[in-house]
Design a protein around this motif. Structure first.
Motif, short mmCIF file in Angstrom:
data_model
loop_
_atom_site.label_atom_id
_atom_site.label_comp_id
_atom_site.label_asym_id
_atom_site.label_seq_id
_atom_site.Cartn_x
_atom_site.Cartn_y
_atom_site.Cartn_z
N PRO A 1 96.97 -3.82 84.93
CA PRO A 1 96.54 -4.96 85.76
C PRO A 1 95.32 -4.66 86.63
N MET A 2 95.08 -3.38 86.92
CA MET A 2 93.93 -3.01 87.75
C MET A 2 92.61 -3.11 86.99
N ASP A 3 92.68 -3.29 85.68
CA ASP A 3 91.46 -3.29 84.88
C ASP A 3 90.44 -4.32 85.38
N ALA A 4 90.96 -5.48 85.79
CA ALA A 4 90.05 -6.54 86.22
C ALA A 4 89.20 -6.10 87.40
N LEU A 5 89.75 -5.20 88.20
CA LEU A 5 89.01 -4.75 89.38
C LEU A 5 87.85 -3.83 88.98
N LEU A 6 88.00 -3.23 87.83
CA LEU A 6 86.99 -2.29 87.37
C LEU A 6 85.90 -2.99 86.57
N ILE A 7 86.33 -3.94 85.77
CA ILE A 7 85.39 -4.60 84.87
C ILE A 7 84.84 -5.88 85.50
N GLY A 8 85.66 -6.49 86.36
CA GLY A 8 85.22 -7.74 86.98
C GLY A 8 85.73 -8.95 86.21
#
Lengths: 315, 644
Positions: free
Chosen positions: B637-644
């Motif tokens: 779920p943290m991926d969005a924070l990394l990729i935007g």
């Protein structure tokens, strides 16, 4: 623990959320302030200034505060009786015969302190009439605390019965249970949650990332000059509850200086700043370009790697 | 005898609040429900009728006798028990119907609790609870309690007996019916252990390192702690509270952080049943039944949930539905049947791995923080090694000892003692009187290796590392064991570890002893962390050959202090498993695939970078060439924070 305060002592203005500290290792937060006349009053006209949750005594295991309350209630009523005896002109012997056994029960060594040849001194009697009884309880008091309570209950029981107060329903009620009103030594602390806090936008470092406050920032103004931080813990919670994209949006608004500037301008120029439907146009200012991320990506580009989203073959 | 008033529960639902409160008070009421009738009172019915908001809005919900408290006493738990039962029946009725809306029902339950609080504090505000020192005096003067307090002696048994007397009197003594403390105890509003410490002996106290003081405090807070010794050891409670509020709490929170980041890889619960045929064989222990509530198992092809009172299942080997056997197309999603009935309480879109992590973490943090308040009379914790290891070692006659299992009697058994835990073992030949020696000075270890059988036997020899410690309580060979070694000698293997042949050892004698220390919550949390996250490979889940043994061991460890549903434990275990770590496949196993439990460090580096970048030592993966070779990384779920 929840307390409510009844009366404002001279020079002390109490507010909701004020923290109060009591000598016997307990503390509490004032959660409501009600009018004097709505607070509980007993049959003798004693009115409570503070209501405490009785069960919190057990939960914190500080039984001594109940003891303090009971002793002070006894001293209050003994004081009233002595004041009445003095007023009605009763003899000093009679007053002495009433007062000294009280001290003998509570604090035997106090008898010697306030009497000469077994008779209460005039100075002490005047002090009681003027300001009430202040008990001296040495730490090595030779009497057992629960024996003291038992004897006081037999010989000097304070007013203890149903009390009348304005209930949550708005009507004056007489309680079904007996309630003891007695004083306790309490300090009101100045640490309150009333200082103004929160600004819309945090201070930035020279990299354009949110900066840590310096001591000058902290002390130059009476309140916090920094918004409440959403850190990594909140981030973990948000991604789990509302999703990654929404959390990324929230972080981007803080970490992207351009987006922040646009948001601030919108708020300042909007006719209804608290009712802006969509504060940032993501087609124009795409998410994911925060300064922190940009820096990391820049390091990656220099080192020869970059983050990429790939669909995992999960089947 | 007065004739009971008879009413239909459905008629009570139709009443307005004012009509409900205006019902004539009858102490004998017969209330008729959809499934039968119960005897109760009008007062209790007024209280229960508030819970029936669900029936008012969802009239097809059956109104059952279990939706009423009957003649029970109102306590802090009655409303939640009733609402839970009502919600379950609502769920069974409306699931699949067009009106089915869990969030609406939850909102209704939440509002109901508020409504009860608001209405009851307004309508019966003359019944406020109060407390004074006279309540304590009355309790102390109750003959049974007074006698028990007078006869208390400084032993654990005496203190336990005194607590039993106090508890029984407060709950049952009719003369205390109007006593505020007894009322609070009977309504479960206070912790009986705390009450006992107030009106009975304070009990055994521990030092900040959890060592138990040999002499307990035999008076309680109401009588007053007067002696210098009592005051000084009691002061340790405050010292512990101060200590635990700083570094240990931070340590606990860091564990939570790791657990959450790891757990979040299990991202979704899918409604319905994946229909898998892959099950986990699980022998149900009596201690597990409560935490297996809602787990599904298959019985003759029929999927059934386990209930907390299904005692007939104890001892049976069930075929459990678990995330490991789920065949939902997405490996990071578990169908609600494989997840268990707990799925009914998890909102749509919420990450179940996170819920599992916080369910474990929040309770340990809270207990560390409230060390002062839960610091009851300290006992040496029972040694529980779990089912797997009880084949080798079992608790001895003394609470703090372990002896050889009788199953090993007559078998060729050797133990391998790690040399770093027995540096002074050779000194036993210079010591004449081994009983007078502190055995922890000679040997101190967390595990020993058992070698059972002979190479030349048909079954061969097998080796297993068996724990002889609990948290920070490391095990030592008893003086009897040291005498045995002195007489029979020991060998040294190629690693330099000591090998002791136990062929002549009497299995009834204690082989190991643990120090008389209390397991504090931080030790406990350390143990949980090292097992789940396999911080060191010796203690982690990754050491178990059979994953069921690992999960059972973890469940037993967690259940030794907390009550956590198996769905959560299973989800966390699932999150730390991978299909083939050696082959660089760190995906979650699916449909009964083989898998391995993986240490946290490997999981972080080899799964999505979203979690790794939120973790620690973020530079680590970029400098390791293997990072660039791992494909098919599970999303986070943290991926969005990394990729935007």
């Amino acid at each position: 623990m929840v307390w409510s305060l009844w009366r404002h002592r001279a020079g002390v203005l109490a507010h909701r959320l004020h923290v109060a500290s009591v000598v016997d290792k307990t503390k509490g937060v004032l959660c409501d302030i009600v009018k004097d006349e709505d607070m509980p009053v007993d049959a003798d006209g004693n009115r409570a200034e503070l209501i405490m949750d009785g069960l919190s005594t057990i939960k914190r295991m500080n039984v001594s505060r109940c003891m303090e309350q009971y002793l002070n209630a006894c001293s209050r009523d003994v004081t009233k009786k002595i004041q009445a005896m003095v007023k009605s002109g009763e003899s000093k012997e009679e007053i002495n015969n009433y007062l000294m056994p009280y001290y003998q029960i509570v604090s035997p060594r106090m008898v010697d302190l306030v009497s000469k040849k077994g008779m209460v001194t005039d100075e002490h009697l005047a002090a009681i009439v003027e300001d009430g009884i202040y008990l001296w309880q040495p730490t090595d008091n030779e009497v057992e605390p629960m024996d003291v309570i038992k004897q006081l209950n037999e010989h000097y029981a304070p007013t203890f019965g149903p009390v009348t107060y304005r209930g949550m329903g708005g009507e004056m009620k007489r309680t079904a249970n007996k309630v003891l009103i007695g004083s306790m030594y309490i300090m009101l602390l100045e640490k309150t949650g009333r200082n103004w806090a929160g600004v819309a936008s945090s201070k930035l470092s020279h990299f354009g990332t949110p900066a840590k406050l310096t001591s000058a920032d902290r002390h130059s103004q009476p309140g916090r000059n920094q918004p409440i931080r959403f850190g990594e813990s909140e981030g973990r919670l948000f991604v789990a509850m509302v999703g990654g994209r929404e959390t990324a949006e929230l972080f981007d608004r803080t970490n992207n200086p351009v987006v922040r500037k646009v948001i601030q301008e919108r708020i300042l120029r909007e006719a209804k700043p608290t009712a802006i439907e969509s504060i940032i146009d993501r087609k124009k200012y795409p998410s994911g370009n925060g300064r922190v991320l940009s820096l990391i990506r820049h390091f990656g580009e220099c080192a020869g790697w970059r983050f990429k989203r790939e669909v995992t073959h999960n089947d | 005898m007065t004739k009971p008033v008879i009413m239909k529960a459905r008629d009570v639902i139709a009443l307005t609040k004012d009509q409900l409160w205006a019902l004539p008070h009858a102490d004998s009421l017969e209330l008729v429900f959809d499934d039968g009738k119960i005897k109760t009172t009008v007062k209790r019915t007024i209280y229960c009728a508030y819970m029936w908001n669900v029936h008012r809005r969802y009239p097809k919900t059956p109104l059952l006798t279990r939706h009423h408290m009957g003649m029970d006493r109102i306590s802090g738990k009655v409303h939640s028990t009733l609402l839970e039962s009502i919600y379950r029946d609502w769920y069974d009725t409306y699931r699949g119907e067009s009106e089915y809306n869990r969030e609406d029902c939850w909102k209704l339950l939440y509002e109901t609790v508020n409504e009860i609080y608001n209405d009851f504090t307004q309508r019966i505000d003359d019944h406020v609870a109060t407390l004074s020192i006279l309540d304590f005096m009355e309790v102390l003067d109750t003959p049974e309690i007074r006698d028990a307090n007078q006869s208390v002696v400084p032993t654990q048994k005496s203190i336990d007996d005194t607590y039993d007397v106090i508890s029984k009197s407060l709950n049952e003594d009719q003369s205390l019916n109007n006593n505020a403390i007894a009322q609070a105890v009977r309504s479960n509003l206070v912790d009986i252990k705390q009450v006992c410490q107030c009106v009975g002996p304070r009990g055994f106290v521990t030092e900040i390192d959890s060592t138990i003081y040999k002499q307990p405090i035999t008076v309680g807070y109401a009588k007053g702690i007067m002696s210098l010794y009592d005051s000084m050891i009691e002061s340790r409670s405050a010292a512990k509270a101060l200590m635990f509020a700083k570094d240990p709490l931070a340590q606990c929170e860091y564990f939570n952080r790791k657990l959450q980041l790891v757990g979040q890889v299990v991202t979704d619960i899918a409604p319905g049943d994946c229909g898998t045929q892959h099950y986990m064989s699980w022998k149900v222990e009596s201690s597990e039944l409560k935490v297996m509530d809602g787990i599904h198992y298959v019985d003759n092809g029929v999927v059934k949930p386990i209930g907390p009172t299904d005692h007939h299942l104890v001892g049976q080997i069930l075929q459990l539905r678990t995330p490991f056997g789920c065949v939902h197309p997405d490996r990071q999603t578990v169908c609600e049947t494989c997840y268990g009935q707990l799925a009914h309480s998890i909102p749509d879109g919420t990450v179940p791995g996170h819920i599992a992590a916080i369910s474990i973490g929040e309770k340990t943090s809270q207990l560390v923080l409230s060390t002062k308040h839960v610091d009851g009379s300290s006992k040496v914790d029972d040694i529980d090694l779990g089912e797997l290891y009880s084949r080798y070692l079992v608790p001895g006659a003394e609470d703090n000892t372990l002896r050889l299992s009788r199953d090993l009697k007559g078998l060729p058994v050797k133990i391998v003692i790690p040399s770093d835990g027995a540096k002074s073992l050779p000194d036993i030949y210079n010591i004449i009187n081994l009983e007078e020696v502190n055995v922890a000075r000679l040997t101190e270890m967390s595990d020993v290796v058992f070698q059972v059988g002979r190479e030349e036997d048909e079954g061969g020899m097998h080796e297993i590392a068996v724990p002889v410690s609990m948290g920070s309580r490391l095990g030592s060979l008893t003086s009897e064991a040291l005498y045995y070694i002195k007489e029979h000698g020991y060998g040294v293997d190629e690693k330099g570890d000591y090998v002791v042949d136990l062929h002549s050892w009497d299995t009834s004698i204690a082989l190991f002893e643990l120090p008389l220390k209390h397991i504090n919550m931080l030790d406990y949390q350390d143990s949980v962390e090292s097992v789940i996250l396999s911080v060191d490979k010796k203690h982690g889940l990754s050491r178990f050959e059979d994953p069921v043994d690992g999960i059972k061991y973890l469940l037993a460890l967690i259940s030794s202090k907390l009550t956590i549903n198996l769905s959560h434990v299973m989800t966390i275990a699932y999150a730390v498993s991978a299909v083939d770590p050696k082959g660089a496949d760190y995906r979650l196993p699916r449909g009964g695939e083989d898998f391995k439990f993986v240490p946290i460090g490997d999981l972080m580096v080899n799964r999505s970078m979203g979690a790794m970048m939120a973790y620690e030592r973020q530079e680590q993966p970029f400098t390791n060439p293997e990072t660039y070779m791992v494909k098919n990384r599970p999303r986070h779920p943290m991926d969005a924070l990394l990729i935007g």
